[in-house]
Design an enzyme around this catalytic site. Structure first.
Site, PDB file in Angstrom:
ATOM      1  CD  GLU B  60      -1.728  -2.389   1.536  1.00 12.52           C
ATOM      2  OE1 GLU B  60      -0.566  -2.601   1.940  1.00 12.52           O
ATOM      3  OE2 GLU B  60      -2.595  -3.276   1.481  1.00 12.52           O
ATOM      4  CG  HIS B 129     -11.041  -6.293   6.908  1.00 10.86           C
ATOM      5  ND1 HIS B 129     -10.184  -6.806   7.849  1.00 10.86           N
ATOM      6  CD2 HIS B 129     -10.515  -6.632   5.705  1.00 10.86           C
ATOM      7  CE1 HIS B 129      -9.190  -7.447   7.244  1.00 10.86           C
ATOM      8  NE2 HIS B 129      -9.371  -7.355   5.933  1.00 10.86           N
TER       9      HIS B 129
END
Lengths: 333, 324
Positions: B60, B129
């Site tokens: 990322e 999440h």
């Protein structure tokens, strides 16, 4: 990080006095500019922090001699040499370090964030390793847009400990991007020897990613220039490479750092390694007269003095103009 | 005018942007071959090729940093971070590089990148999440943050984000991906920073965004059954947010409840409430209420998560308190 260079020393075979004198001029320009900054910083004329590249000039000059104006570089917090060698106008450079509106970044960036998009200098960077991914993205753009350009990521050995380096080497290798990783290995990671921070050799890391690695004497500008010329050509044609330049940090981590953590003998041993001295000896061997060196020195001095004087006459930046640049207006792109 | 799912509107916006501008590229983890973990990029690789729609390693930080370098070098990158929780890993690129480049380089450059990322709970996806972290990005000068609430705004805001010369974070609530709504046959980009009034009412204002818009609409319907008329303002954009629209609404209703799924403490509602408490003070007939998630990580258990996400009942209760 004290392994011997893997490349042979420059033999001078391909050297002409004019070529080496051109490199010498750039070395001297960076050195004298930073020496000027030392006194101006000590006098309180340069605000903030500055991190000097004294002793590392040959890396900037040698690598940049292999690049064109359209090639891009991402630099580090120790980026004055990269900036000047990439062709930033000296007036704008000094004006920026003196926080003037006439500075390249209008006095908002300073030493650690100086940039000039017009010569492909995508910025110094206050975050260790951050320039690696910016150069990666720039290389991605060069490839995607079908340009014959390369991007160069400069980083110090301190950045070897950053995870971002590993992510970027993996992506650059995976996508065969025209990206040259240039490690300026001066043996120091801020206040600690890198040997106390880094458990691996860059050569082994590069091998792990399948990226060609070359280690050279980073204090020999001709060695750097020769290696860079070969490697940049290969990167332009076929994908990433690592150029590890073994070099020396003469000043502290930042200017004002007395380096009490450093053995004085270590600093004393640097004299013969000085890239300017190395280049001058080579020039003498090529038969270039002292008078030519003196002429270069005079020219460099006068350029720097002119830039300093112009910067001193600059103006404080305007707050409203700064505020207006937090966001780009819609028509900006 | 066709009815499409939110996810399809995102896909359409990406396809139209890729068609409109050859500098646009779309990349991220599993966006190309797999078509995105939620399917937002499905079919784009086949239409535009893997030079323009490509998969990245699970990296990322480098994805976001590469977007900065690409944006500085002539591309208009759109990258996906699979869950907003993972934006913890992109913070240097977004906060220190993308957000500041224009300013700190003296206006030399723009950084036209877009980060798409889904937030929100309701799927039992657990603490790593499900978070709503948009306030982090809205806090950083130089970034823009938008949060579409339905298919038409998902299209319009994403197109606007890609056309914008600034770094823009597009936050999609994953609980909305399957939602259906109208999308014009030739949809247009929206204007970032402009709110819309989804329901007019005289008694109080709900100011909200994202999935909480629908919670507020349900609460407004419940209140209407009792004769209380709530106005619902969908902000659509958090940075910048439409101060004028909120003040105008408060000037009509004199009562304000700010509602979001993000944690209430230090959330977007705090900023809106503070600004209205200052600049809208003379218009207010009651203290401003905020409804947000409690100060707790998003839990996994349905029983816990159901209590965690602000409900229409909680919004109705807040309305009753400002009307009391």
């Amino acid at each position: 990080m004290t392994e011997a260079p893997t490349s042979p020393p420059s033999d001078g075979a391909a050297n002409t006095g004019a070529r080496v004198l051109g490199l010498y001029r750039q070395l001297l320009l960076i050195r004298r500019a930073e020496e000027r900054l030392i006194t101006m910083f000590a006098d309180g004329e340069v605000p903030g922090f500055i991190h000097l590249s004294v002793g590392q000039e040959a890396v900037s000059v040698g690598v940049m001699s292999a690049l064109g104006a359209q090639d891009t570089i991402a630099s580090t917090h120790r980026g004055h040499g990269h900036a000047i060698a990439k062709g930033l106008p000296l007036d704008g450079f000094f004006a920026e370090l003196l926080a003037r509106d006439e500075g390249l970044c209008r006095g908002r960036g300073g030493s650690m964030h100086v940039a000039d998009m017009s010569v492909g200098m995508l910025g110094a960077n206050g975050i260790v390793g951050a320039g690696l991914s910016i150069a990666l993205g720039s290389a991605l753009a060069h490839k995607r847009l079908g340009r014959e350009q390369v991007a160069v990521a400069f980083f110090g050995d301190g950045a070897l400990a950053e995870g971002l380096l590993h992510e970027c080497m993996n992506m650059a290798a995976l996508w065969r991007l025209p990206l040259l990783f240039v490690c300026e290995n001066n043996g120091w990671s801020e206040f600690l020897p890198s040997s106390k921070q880094i458990s691996f050799a860059l050569a082994d890391l590069a091998r792990a990613y399948g990226i060609p690695h070359t280690r050279i004497d980073g204090n020999d500008v001709v060695a750097v220039a020769d290696a860079a010329a070969d490697i940049v050509g290969a990167v332009r044609a076929g994908g990433p490479a690592v150029l590890e330049c073994m070099t020396t940090r003469v000043r502290g981590h930042f200017e004002g750092d007395a380096q009490k953590y450093r053995d004085p003998d270590d600093l004393d041993a640097l004299g013969p390694l000085d890239p300017i001295r190395v280049a001058a000896l080579l020039l003498a061997g090529l038969g270039v007269e002292d008078a030519a060196l003196k002429a270069v020195a005079d020219e460099v001095e006068s350029r720097i003095e002119a830039a300093v004087e112009a910067a001193r006459k600059g103006h404080d930046p305007d707050f409203a103009a700064a505020y207006a640049d937090v966001y780009s207006p819609a028509e900006a792109v | 005018m066709a009815e499409v799912r939110y996810l399809h509107a995102v896909n359409r916006a990406l396809a139209d942007a890729l068609t409109a501008d050859p500098a646009v590229v779309v990349f991220g983890e599993d966006v190309s071959e797999a078509g995105g973990s939620f399917g937002a990029t499905r079919g784009l690789r086949g239409r535009f090729g893997e030079d323009r729609v490509f998969d990245t390693p699970i990296s990322e930080a480098a994805i976001a940093g590469a977007a900065v370098g690409a944006a500085l070098s002539g591309l208009r990158p759109v990258f996906e971070i699979m869950f907003m929780d993972f934006t913890t890993l992109v913070m240097d690129a977004m906060v220190n590089q993308a957000a500041k480049a224009r300013f700190m380089f003296g206006g030399q450059s723009s950084v036209p990148l877009v980060m798409r990322t889904p937030h929100g709970g309701g799927l039992g996806a657990g603490p790593q999440h499900s978070q709503c972290l948009e306030a982090w990005f809205a806090h950083v000068p130089g970034l823009k943050v938008v949060c579409p609430s339905d298919p038409s705004s998902a299209y319009g805001l994403l197109r606007a984000a890609i056309e914008d010369p600034n770094p823009v974070v597009v936050v999609e609530n994953k609980a909305l991906y399957a939602m259906k709504g109208e999308l014009p046959d030739t949809p247009e980009p929206m204007t970032i920073g402009r709110a819309r009034t989804l329901r007019t009412g005289r008694d109080l204002s709900f100011v909200t965004y994202g999935a909480a818009v629908h919670t507020c609409m349900a609460a407004a319907r419940d209140l209407a059954a009792e004769g209380i008329e709530a106005e619902v303002i969908d902000l659509l954009s958090l940075q910048p947010w439409d101060f004028d629209a909120v003040l105008a609404s408060v000037s009509r209703t004199h009562r304000l409840v700010v509602v979001h799924e993000a944690v209430e403490a230090f959330g977007p509602g705090a900023e809106i409430a503070a600004r209205m408490a200052l600049d809208g003070f003379d218009e207010l007939d009651a203290p401003i209420m905020r409804v947000g998630a409690p100060f707790m990580p998003v839990p996994f258990s349905k029983a816990l998560e159901g209590a965690y996400i602000p409900s229409a009942a909680a919004v109705v209760n807040a309305a009753r308190r400002v009307l009391a």
